[in-house]
Motif scaffolding. Structure first.
Motif, mmCIF file in Angstrom:
data_model
loop_
_atom_site.group_PDB
_atom_site.id
_atom_site.type_symbol
_atom_site.label_atom_id
_atom_site.label_comp_id
_atom_site.label_asym_id
_atom_site.label_seq_id
_atom_site.Cartn_x
_atom_site.Cartn_y
_atom_site.Cartn_z
ATOM 1 N N PRO A 371 0.807 -1.233 0.000
ATOM 2 C CA PRO A 371 0.000 0.000 0.000
ATOM 3 C C PRO A 371 0.832 1.271 0.000
ATOM 4 O O PRO A 371 0.308 2.349 -0.284
ATOM 5 C CB PRO A 371 -0.822 -0.117 1.285
ATOM 6 N N THR A 372 2.122 1.169 0.288
ATOM 7 C CA THR A 372 2.972 2.366 0.260
ATOM 8 C C THR A 372 3.550 2.629 -1.124
ATOM 9 O O THR A 372 4.221 3.641 -1.332
ATOM 10 C CB THR A 372 4.127 2.221 1.258
ATOM 11 N N SER A 373 3.291 1.716 -2.073
ATOM 12 C CA SER A 373 3.859 1.854 -3.411
ATOM 13 C C SER A 373 2.882 2.562 -4.345
ATOM 14 O O SER A 373 1.665 2.367 -4.259
ATOM 15 C CB SER A 373 4.204 0.479 -3.981
ATOM 16 N N ALA A 374 3.412 3.356 -5.266
ATOM 17 C CA ALA A 374 2.566 4.010 -6.277
ATOM 18 C C ALA A 374 1.943 2.993 -7.218
ATOM 19 O O ALA A 374 0.983 3.305 -7.928
ATOM 20 C CB ALA A 374 3.402 5.017 -7.065
ATOM 21 N N LEU A 375 2.470 1.764 -7.217
ATOM 22 C CA LEU A 375 1.967 0.711 -8.103
ATOM 23 C C LEU A 375 0.835 -0.086 -7.468
ATOM 24 O O LEU A 375 0.270 -0.981 -8.109
ATOM 25 C CB LEU A 375 3.108 -0.252 -8.465
ATOM 26 N N TYR A 376 0.502 0.233 -6.219
ATOM 27 C CA TYR A 376 -0.460 -0.572 -5.455
ATOM 28 C C TYR A 376 -1.741 -0.829 -6.251
ATOM 29 O O TYR A 376 -2.361 0.091 -6.785
ATOM 30 C CB TYR A 376 -0.805 0.132 -4.150
#
Length: 538
Positions: A371-376
């Motif tokens: 959830p901390t990734s821009a790819l989530y």
């Protein structure tokens, strides 16, 4: 009290090798005691049988185990180099590479370890049989107890030899223990060993309990013995006898292929095939009527597993946590390392309607979950580099496991491990009919399995060895020890399958690679008689 190693055949157990600090049966987990001191009461024999079950579990334990320690998951060593999986050629654990590249030699650890495991199990079974024959015991149930004890020991003796004949070929048949170390063993012809195994399993099938609902989870019944008896008759090329044994199991009335949802997650998304591999669904109390024998490995239970038991997950689940945008998760199988991946031929062999091909049973689509990734939430475009590295690839979900509540490190695959289920018995029955060239009956047996999977019915004209081996892969991938299966079908089938389907090993396998080498320590320790090496490994 001393462990039984002082009474068994040191040359076979490698104890005469100067490089070993101790005999390999000095295992606290085996719990085996001297027969002269311990097998003098019914309680002593029960402790001995529990020790056999505990010893058999060692084949699933990867770490903290003097037999299979600090290396690849033992069971996956019997998958690589066959026709179903490839292994990555780099990474922190390269212990599977020699199996794929066929560079095993007579000093390889797993060559030694399976020999030690098998003869350790055989030696401990023989110690129980020895005590039965040499002690006068007052049995609580004189009509049954000694026969059941002997039947259990004979089952495990045959089980140990199952590995030996398929991995090494001709091996010493040993049914007695000696007070003095022996160094004069000779190699018994494989066919003769198989006949001894048949005799052991015939006794076991006649004297083990019949009703699986009347025994503890994980204990043996006559039906487990009959299943392996059918297999051994196939090795002996006695299909008529194999049919009789297999039909007794499928017609027993105790087992059936599960066709309705059951168990721990029956009201959640999924299908009945997926239910077979969910935690807590391996034994009968869950509603599972298919399991014939399950080794008890459940996490943190008495007689079960621990953090280091059954690392099959580490092999089959991709190393997705090594990809940016991912974090470890139960739903993605836990902490996989992607040591092996199935070949595309297996992935593409299913019909779209086959539930074994469903999203619950084969994970093809991966989505970034950190959830901390821009790819989530985005779907991953799987690249060839991801596949080659073992980081992401389609795979079976049978070994997805990682419960953070119990096991924050996502270490092992601590579900009970099914060794025999009815679907395989049907496929053994089909194999026996194939040996008879009875194609309609072979197709009928296979169609019992395919109909449960909602796959189309196979016609008798399509039935042959390759079709049956394909079907075994569709149903049993990861469960069966594929090298053991191919060995049973014979050298030419083994070689043809690898050379046709395994792009990693096809140019490397030589005819003699169908067998492993005999551990050099065994040959060196056996100074009292000639003990030749398998051809090709000089």
């Amino acid at each position: 009290m001393k462990v039984i190693h002082r009474l068994v055949y040191s040359a076979l157990l490698l104890s005469a090798a100067s490089s070993c600090k101790k005999d390999f049966l000095d295992e606290d987990t085996s719990g085996f005691l001297s027969p002269d001191n311990s097998y003098t009461t019914t309680a002593g024999f029960e402790a001995g049988l529990n020790g056999l079950y505990a010893y058999a579990r060692l084949e699933f334990q990867t770490w903290n185990n003097d037999l299979f320690s600090q290396g690849a998951t033992p069971q996956e060593a019997l998958q690589v180099g066959t026709d179903i999986v490839t292994t990555k050629s780099n990474g922190p654990d390269g212990s599977l590479i020699p199996f794929a590249q066929y560079t095993l030699d007579n000093a390889s650890s797993y060559v030694r370890n399976y020999w030690r495991f098998a003869y350790g199990l055989i030696g401990n079974a023989n110690s129980i049989i020895y005590a039965l024959d040499h002690h006068d015991i007052v049995w609580d149930d004189p009509a049954n107890d000694p026969n059941r004890v002997r039947a259990t020991a004979l089952f495990f003796r045959a089980y140990g030899y199952r590995y030996l004949i398929n991995l090494y070929g001709d091996v010493p048949w040993v049914e007695e223990i000696s007070s003095d170390p022996r160094t004069d063993f000779t190699r018994t012809p494989r066919a003769e060993v198989v006949q001894h195994m048949i005799d052991d399993l015939k006794y076991a099938s006649a004297n083990l309990p019949e009703n699986p609902d009347a025994i503890e989870d994980g204990k043996l019944t006559k039906w487990a013995a009959l299943h392996y008896l059918a297999e051994d008759y196939l090795v002996a090329r006695k299909p008529d006898s194999a049919i009789i044994a297999a039909k007794q199991v499928v017609e027993s009335g105790y087992y059936t292929l599960n066709r309705e949802r059951f168990g721990a997650e029956k009201d959640q998304g999924g299908d009945v095939f997926h239910d077979l591999f969910i935690e807590h669904n391996q034994n009968r109390k869950s509603g599972n009527r298919e399991t014939i024998w399950a080794i008890q490995l459940e996490y943190n239970t008495q007689g079960g597993g621990d953090l280091y038991t059954d690392w099959s997950k580490r092999a089959w689940v991709p190393f997705y946590a090594n990809v940016g945008g991912f974090t470890l998760a139960d739903s993605l199988g836990g902490r996989g390392l992607g040591q092996i991946r199935p070949f595309d031929w297996w992935l593409n062999s299913y019909e779209t309607t086959d539930i074994r091909n469903s999203e619950y049973n084969i994970k093809r689509n991966w989505y970034y979950n950190d959830p901390t990734s821009a790819l989530y939430g985005q779907k991953v475009t799987i690249t060839q580099q991801m596949i080659n590295s073992g980081n992401l690839f389609p795979t079976t979900t049978k070994f997805f496991y990682g419960k953070t509540a119990d096991n924050p490190a996502f270490e092992g695959n601590m579900k009970d491990r099914v060794k025999i289920r009815l679907a395989e018995t049907y496929l053994l029955l089909a194999e026996a009919y194939l040996q008879q060239n009875n194609l309609p009956a072979a197709a009928q047996a296979v169609n019992e399995v395919r109909s449960r999977a909602n796959a189309s019915i196979v016609s008798p004209s399509a039935m042959n060895v390759d079709y049956l081996l394909d079907e075994r892969a569709r149903e049993l991938i990861g469960e069966e020890m594929r090298r053991i299966t191919l060995s049973r079908f014979g050298q030419q089938v083994f070689l043809d399958r690898v050379r046709t389907l395994n792009e990693q090993s096809r140019s490397l396998i030589q005819d003699y690679h169908v067998l492993w080498p005999i551990p050099q320590e065994v040959i060196d320790a056996n100074s009292g008689a000639e003990f030749p090496q398998n051809p090709g490994y000089n």
